[in-house]
Motif scaffolding. Structure first.
Motif, mmCIF file in Angstrom:
data_model
loop_
_atom_site.group_PDB
_atom_site.id
_atom_site.type_symbol
_atom_site.label_atom_id
_atom_site.label_comp_id
_atom_site.label_asym_id
_atom_site.label_seq_id
_atom_site.Cartn_x
_atom_site.Cartn_y
_atom_site.Cartn_z
ATOM 1 N N ALA A 17 0.681 -1.361 0.066
ATOM 2 C CA ALA A 17 -0.061 0.097 -0.073
ATOM 3 C C ALA A 17 0.760 1.224 -0.043
ATOM 4 N N GLU A 18 2.029 1.330 0.750
ATOM 5 C CA GLU A 18 2.977 2.458 0.908
ATOM 6 C C GLU A 18 4.053 2.434 -0.262
ATOM 7 N N GLY A 19 3.995 1.493 -1.404
ATOM 8 C CA GLY A 19 4.788 1.466 -2.543
ATOM 9 C C GLY A 19 6.059 1.143 -2.180
ATOM 10 N N ALA A 20 6.432 0.516 -1.089
ATOM 11 C CA ALA A 20 7.685 -0.012 -0.669
ATOM 12 C C ALA A 20 7.805 -1.496 -1.191
ATOM 13 N N SER A 21 9.153 -1.856 -1.152
ATOM 14 C CA SER A 21 9.634 -3.130 -1.597
ATOM 15 C C SER A 21 9.530 -3.998 -0.622
ATOM 16 N N GLU A 22 8.898 -5.379 -0.888
ATOM 17 C CA GLU A 22 8.866 -6.441 0.066
ATOM 18 C C GLU A 22 10.215 -7.231 0.031
ATOM 19 N N ARG A 23 11.206 -6.834 -0.765
ATOM 20 C CA ARG A 23 12.481 -7.646 -0.574
ATOM 21 C C ARG A 23 13.105 -7.488 0.404
ATOM 22 N N ALA A 24 12.814 -6.410 1.378
ATOM 23 C CA ALA A 24 13.240 -6.267 2.727
ATOM 24 C C ALA A 24 12.955 -7.366 3.745
ATOM 25 N N PHE A 25 12.189 -8.163 3.094
ATOM 26 C CA PHE A 25 11.822 -9.262 4.180
ATOM 27 C C PHE A 25 12.332 -10.696 3.835
ATOM 28 N N GLY A 26 13.039 -10.580 2.736
ATOM 29 C CA GLY A 26 13.867 -11.779 2.422
ATOM 30 C C GLY A 26 14.869 -12.130 3.467
ATOM 31 N N GLY A 27 14.526 -13.174 3.881
ATOM 32 C CA GLY A 27 15.499 -13.549 5.194
ATOM 33 C C GLY A 27 15.277 -12.989 6.555
ATOM 34 N N ARG A 28 14.291 -12.177 6.389
ATOM 35 C CA ARG A 28 14.130 -11.471 7.690
ATOM 36 C C ARG A 28 12.499 -11.577 8.208
ATOM 37 N N ALA A 29 12.286 -11.190 9.315
ATOM 38 C CA ALA A 29 10.906 -11.335 9.993
ATOM 39 C C ALA A 29 10.327 -10.136 9.832
ATOM 40 N N ALA A 30 8.874 -10.194 9.696
ATOM 41 C CA ALA A 30 8.178 -8.733 9.701
ATOM 42 C C ALA A 30 7.515 -8.519 11.094
ATOM 43 N N VAL A 31 7.742 -7.371 11.474
ATOM 44 C CA VAL A 31 6.984 -7.096 12.775
ATOM 45 C C VAL A 31 6.401 -5.676 12.602
ATOM 46 N N VAL A 32 5.002 -5.306 12.790
ATOM 47 C CA VAL A 32 4.181 -4.255 12.783
ATOM 48 C C VAL A 32 3.925 -3.847 14.249
ATOM 49 N N LEU A 33 4.442 -2.534 14.257
ATOM 50 C CA LEU A 33 4.176 -2.005 15.595
ATOM 51 C C LEU A 33 3.172 -0.759 15.483
ATOM 52 N N THR A 34 2.125 -0.639 15.953
ATOM 53 C CA THR A 34 1.525 0.504 16.276
ATOM 54 C C THR A 34 2.214 1.623 17.114
ATOM 55 N N ARG A 35 2.134 2.939 16.661
ATOM 56 C CA ARG A 35 2.926 3.993 17.286
ATOM 57 C C ARG A 35 1.964 4.461 18.443
ATOM 58 N N GLU A 36 2.726 4.793 19.590
ATOM 59 C CA GLU A 36 1.920 5.209 20.902
ATOM 60 C C GLU A 36 1.358 6.588 20.462
#
Length: 131
Positions: free
Chosen positions: A112-131
């Protein structure tokens, strides 16, 4: 002067996506939402969302894949999920569900933000809601 409202810890997660992951993994949506809330609140309690992301940025190049005023979407070492699971006392199935919903939500946000999913290659995704 009123203090700014604190975001709900689940604001970064699409309720339909959470329900879908719960159904696909054989769990209940309510239990997965509760688990997500526990995870988000544990990060807020210690050390705090911004502080944790700062540490990841220092340790990992390109740890932050997407940053908005509402959330951080990060790509981290998979061992981070082992640390979260240990801190929360999660069993294997709970950990798998939590990791799955973070991965699916992170990829949705990234697209949705137009960023590359390649950053997740070999890494794990974490989504954090900002306070």
């Amino acid at each position: 002067m009123p203090s700014p409202a604190v975001r709900d810890p689940l604001d970064a997660f699409d309720p339909d996506l959470v329900s879908s992951v719960a159904a696909e993994t054989g769990g209940s949506a309510d239990a997965l939402r509760s688990l997500l809330r526990r995870h988000q609140e544990s990060v807020r309690d210690l050390p705090g969302v911004d502080d944790l992301v700062y540490e990841w940025r220092r340790a990992l190049d390109d740890a932050v894949v997407v940053r908005t005023p509402e959330l951080f979407c990060c790509a981290v070492r998979p061992v981070v999920w082992s640390e979260f699971a240990d801190a929360l006392g999660l069993d294997g199935e709970e950990r798998e569900r939590l990791v799955a919903v973070h991965d699916r939500q992170a990829r949705r946000i990234t697209r949705a933000e137009g960023a590359s999913e390649r950053a997740f290659g070999g890494r794990a995704a974490v989504v954090l809601t900002r306070e």
